[in-house]
Write a protein that holds these residues in place. Structure first.
Motif, PDB file in Angstrom:
ATOM      1  N   SER A   1       6.606  16.110  -9.053  1.00  0.00           N
ATOM      2  CA  SER A   1       6.218  15.676  -7.713  1.00  0.00           C
ATOM      3  C   SER A   1       4.706  15.610  -7.562  1.00  0.00           C
ATOM      4  CB  SER A   1       6.793  16.630  -6.660  1.00  0.00           C
ATOM      5  OG  SER A   1       8.196  16.581  -6.624  1.00  0.00           O
ATOM      6  N   GLU A   2       4.021  16.637  -8.047  1.00  0.00           N
ATOM      7  CA  GLU A   2       2.565  16.659  -7.937  1.00  0.00           C
ATOM      8  C   GLU A   2       1.912  15.597  -8.822  1.00  0.00           C
ATOM      9  OE1 GLU A   2       0.569  18.250  -5.907  1.00  0.00           O
ATOM     10  OE2 GLU A   2       2.204  19.270  -4.886  1.00  0.00           O
ATOM     11  N   VAL A   3       2.488  15.356  -9.999  1.00  0.00           N
ATOM     12  CA  VAL A   3       1.965  14.315 -10.884  1.00  0.00           C
ATOM     13  C   VAL A   3       2.058  12.958 -10.208  1.00  0.00           C
ATOM     14  CG1 VAL A   3       2.362  13.051 -13.035  1.00  0.00           C
ATOM     15  CG2 VAL A   3       2.419  15.554 -13.037  1.00  0.00           C
ATOM     16  N   ILE A   4       3.225  12.625  -9.676  1.00  0.00           N
ATOM     17  CA  ILE A   4       3.442  11.292  -9.098  1.00  0.00           C
ATOM     18  C   ILE A   4       2.628  11.110  -7.822  1.00  0.00           C
ATOM     19  CG2 ILE A   4       5.150   9.733  -8.087  1.00  0.00           C
ATOM     20  CD1 ILE A   4       5.242  10.049 -11.167  1.00  0.00           C
ATOM     21  N   GLY A   5       2.601  12.115  -6.957  1.00  0.00           N
ATOM     22  CA  GLY A   5       1.802  11.999  -5.738  1.00  0.00           C
ATOM     23  C   GLY A   5       0.334  11.780  -6.032  1.00  0.00           C
ATOM     24  N   THR A   6      -0.202  12.531  -6.993  1.00  0.00           N
ATOM     25  CA  THR A   6      -1.610  12.388  -7.354  1.00  0.00           C
ATOM     26  C   THR A   6      -1.865  11.072  -8.073  1.00  0.00           C
ATOM     27  OG1 THR A   6      -1.657  14.789  -7.637  1.00  0.00           O
ATOM     28  CG2 THR A   6      -3.567  13.558  -8.412  1.00  0.00           C
ATOM     29  N   PHE A   7      -0.915  10.640  -8.887  1.00  0.00           N
ATOM     30  CA  PHE A   7      -1.033   9.342  -9.545  1.00  0.00           C
ATOM     31  C   PHE A   7      -1.240   8.232  -8.513  1.00  0.00           C
ATOM     32  CE2 PHE A   7       1.375   5.457 -10.585  1.00  0.00           C
ATOM     33  CZ  PHE A   7       0.644   4.995 -11.660  1.00  0.00           C
ATOM     34  N   VAL A   8      -0.454   8.249  -7.449  1.00  0.00           N
ATOM     35  CA  VAL A   8      -0.586   7.231  -6.402  1.00  0.00           C
ATOM     36  C   VAL A   8      -1.975   7.310  -5.757  1.00  0.00           C
ATOM     37  CG1 VAL A   8       0.279   6.454  -4.159  1.00  0.00           C
ATOM     38  CG2 VAL A   8       1.888   7.154  -5.947  1.00  0.00           C
ATOM     39  N   LEU A   9      -2.418   8.530  -5.455  1.00  0.00           N
ATOM     40  CA  LEU A   9      -3.718   8.702  -4.807  1.00  0.00           C
ATOM     41  C   LEU A   9      -4.857   8.209  -5.689  1.00  0.00           C
ATOM     42  CD1 LEU A   9      -5.686   9.840  -2.698  1.00  0.00           C
ATOM     43  CD2 LEU A   9      -5.461  12.070  -3.823  1.00  0.00           C
ATOM     44  N   VAL A  10      -4.914   8.673  -6.924  1.00  0.00           N
ATOM     45  CA  VAL A  10      -6.046   8.353  -7.790  1.00  0.00           C
ATOM     46  C   VAL A  10      -6.032   6.875  -8.172  1.00  0.00           C
ATOM     47  CG1 VAL A  10      -7.169   8.851 -10.000  1.00  0.00           C
ATOM     48  CG2 VAL A  10      -6.239  10.707  -8.617  1.00  0.00           C
ATOM     49  N   LEU A  11      -4.856   6.324  -8.417  1.00  0.00           N
ATOM     50  CA  LEU A  11      -4.791   4.896  -8.734  1.00  0.00           C
ATOM     51  C   LEU A  11      -5.280   4.070  -7.546  1.00  0.00           C
ATOM     52  CD1 LEU A  11      -3.971   2.948 -11.007  1.00  0.00           C
ATOM     53  CD2 LEU A  11      -1.732   2.753  -9.898  1.00  0.00           C
ATOM     54  N   ALA A  12      -4.951   4.504  -6.339  1.00  0.00           N
ATOM     55  CA  ALA A  12      -5.437   3.801  -5.153  1.00  0.00           C
ATOM     56  C   ALA A  12      -6.957   3.844  -5.080  1.00  0.00           C
ATOM     57  CB  ALA A  12      -4.828   4.422  -3.896  1.00  0.00           C
ATOM     58  N   VAL A  13      -7.534   5.013  -5.358  1.00  0.00           N
ATOM     59  CA  VAL A  13      -8.994   5.127  -5.347  1.00  0.00           C
ATOM     60  C   VAL A  13      -9.609   4.190  -6.377  1.00  0.00           C
ATOM     61  CG1 VAL A  13     -10.928   6.680  -5.834  1.00  0.00           C
ATOM     62  CG2 VAL A  13      -9.002   7.483  -4.463  1.00  0.00           C
ATOM     63  N   LEU A  14      -9.011   4.139  -7.568  1.00  0.00           N
ATOM     64  CA  LEU A  14      -9.558   3.322  -8.648  1.00  0.00           C
ATOM     65  C   LEU A  14      -9.396   1.823  -8.390  1.00  0.00           C
ATOM     66  CD1 LEU A  14      -8.306   5.410 -11.704  1.00  0.00           C
ATOM     67  CD2 LEU A  14     -10.662   5.204 -10.913  1.00  0.00           C
ATOM     68  N   LEU A  15      -8.256   1.415  -7.883  1.00  0.00           N
ATOM     69  CA  LEU A  15      -7.949  -0.018  -7.769  1.00  0.00           C
ATOM     70  C   LEU A  15      -8.363  -0.626  -6.443  1.00  0.00           C
ATOM     71  CD1 LEU A  15      -4.420  -0.281  -9.434  1.00  0.00           C
ATOM     72  CD2 LEU A  15      -6.641  -0.892 -10.398  1.00  0.00           C
ATOM     73  N   ILE A  16      -8.378   0.168  -5.386  1.00  0.00           N
ATOM     74  CA  ILE A  16      -8.680  -0.382  -4.069  1.00  0.00           C
ATOM     75  C   ILE A  16     -10.148  -0.229  -3.717  1.00  0.00           C
ATOM     76  CG2 ILE A  16      -8.214  -0.219  -1.603  1.00  0.00           C
ATOM     77  CD1 ILE A  16      -5.394   0.755  -2.321  1.00  0.00           C
ATOM     78  N   THR A  17     -10.642   0.987  -3.806  1.00  0.00           N
ATOM     79  CA  THR A  17     -11.970   1.270  -3.288  1.00  0.00           C
ATOM     80  C   THR A  17     -13.079   0.857  -4.232  1.00  0.00           C
ATOM     81  OG1 THR A  17     -10.972   3.146  -2.174  1.00  0.00           O
ATOM     82  CG2 THR A  17     -13.365   3.050  -2.208  1.00  0.00           C
ATOM     83  N   LEU A  18     -13.008   1.248  -5.476  1.00  0.00           N
ATOM     84  CA  LEU A  18     -14.110   0.976  -6.400  1.00  0.00           C
ATOM     85  C   LEU A  18     -14.398  -0.511  -6.584  1.00  0.00           C
ATOM     86  CD1 LEU A  18     -13.554   3.747  -9.060  1.00  0.00           C
ATOM     87  CD2 LEU A  18     -15.534   3.468  -7.584  1.00  0.00           C
ATOM     88  N   PRO A  19     -13.391  -1.372  -6.760  1.00  0.00           N
ATOM     89  CA  PRO A  19     -13.712  -2.788  -6.900  1.00  0.00           C
ATOM     90  C   PRO A  19     -14.384  -3.366  -5.665  1.00  0.00           C
ATOM     91  CG  PRO A  19     -11.513  -2.339  -7.711  1.00  0.00           C
ATOM     92  CD  PRO A  19     -11.975  -1.100  -7.002  1.00  0.00           C
ATOM     93  N   GLN A  20     -13.989  -2.902  -4.473  1.00  0.00           N
ATOM     94  CA  GLN A  20     -14.586  -3.426  -3.243  1.00  0.00           C
ATOM     95  C   GLN A  20     -16.064  -3.063  -3.148  1.00  0.00           C
ATOM     96  OE1 GLN A  20     -12.234  -1.783  -0.077  1.00  0.00           O
ATOM     97  NE2 GLN A  20     -10.594  -3.275  -0.314  1.00  0.00           N
ATOM     98  N   LEU A  21     -16.401  -1.821  -3.486  1.00  0.00           N
ATOM     99  CA  LEU A  21     -17.774  -1.357  -3.327  1.00  0.00           C
ATOM    100  C   LEU A  21     -18.647  -1.662  -4.524  1.00  0.00           C
ATOM    101  CD1 LEU A  21     -16.983   2.063  -1.637  1.00  0.00           C
ATOM    102  CD2 LEU A  21     -17.674  -0.065  -0.566  1.00  0.00           C
TER     103      LEU A  21
END
Length: 249
Positions: A136-156
């Motif tokens: 559960s902790e692996v999958i929840g964190t996977f979603v969070l970190v992937l979102a940070v990498l794919l959504i935020t970093l490319p925009q900024l």
């Protein structure tokens, strides 16, 4: 040192507001006693929003060792800064948990349920099954970190701008807050969704040290799940991010 202070301050704000909403809902005789899971998940989402907005321009607002490691695994953050950032995050989480205790001390004193008080500091599984809890902790964190990498970093586009404050950025505050809110609503009921080693580890230390009345067991036999599960989730997210980059480029 400015960046490290930013991580300390941001994580302090995150835990103050995040564990604060748990205290508001769990402790006796608060006005929001029993308000429920939706209030807790919304409160945590807004805690992320405020903390990131406040410190993004100082440190990049990682506020989470899993985010720091995910960035480092992806080649987007200097490894030499990883341990100092994580230390600042843990210390900020400890300070935040201490202030939550002081803020709600009268309510801690009259609350008789030990588990309700411990929940204001650290996570615990709804059904104890270490393998499932870790997953559960692996999958929840996977979603969070992937979102940070794919959504935020490319925009900024921090990397191409040559910034040393690689992280979420103030423009990423709302998207990342919504991701955390979504994780809590959809996946958080099994373990309490730590998805952040500092968020659980620092306050668990504080819970251990504080002279709480009717104190629950500190459950150190469980702490490795919300600590190493997010680390594994961050590594998995970084791997997927790198694969996507290879496919695109």
């Amino acid at each position: 040192m400015t960046e490290f202070f930013g991580e300390f301050l941001g994580t302090f704000i995150l835990i103050l507001l995040g564990n604060g909403v748990v205290a508001n809902v769990n402790l006796d005789k608060t006005h929001s006693k029993g308000a429920g899971w939706i209030v807790i998940t919304a409160g945590w989402g807004m805690a992320v929003y405020v903390a990131v907005l406040a410190t993004a321009d100082i440190s990049g607002a990682h506020l989470n060792p899993a985010v720091t490691l995910g960035l480092a695994f992806s080649g987007l953050f200097e490894w030499v800064k990883v341990l100092p950032f994580i230390l600042a995050q843990i210390l900020g989480a400890m300070f935040g948990a201490t202030v939550v205790y002081l803020f709600f001390k009268n309510h801690f004193d009259i609350t008789t349920e030990p588990g309700a008080k411990k929940a204001c500091f650290c996570t615990a599984p709804a059904i104890r099954s270490y393998g499932s809890n870790f997953f559960s902790e692996v999958i929840g964190t996977f979603v969070l970190v992937l979102a940070v990498l794919l959504i935020t970093l490319p925009q900024l586009d921090y990397v191409s701008l040559g910034s040393d404050k690689v992280g979420m950025g103030s423009l990423g505050a709302l998207p990342v807050a919504l991701v955390v809110f979504s994780i809590g609503m959809s996946l958080g009921g099994t373990t309490g969704y730590a998805i952040n080693p500092a968020r659980d580890f620092g306050p668990r230390i504080v819970h251990t040290l504080l002279p709480l009345k009717a104190k629950d067991d500190n459950d150190w036999s469980y702490f490795w799940v919300p600590f190493f599960g997010p680390v594994a989730g961050a590594g998995l997210a970084a791997l997927v991010y790198l694969i996507i980059n290879l496919m695109i480029n």
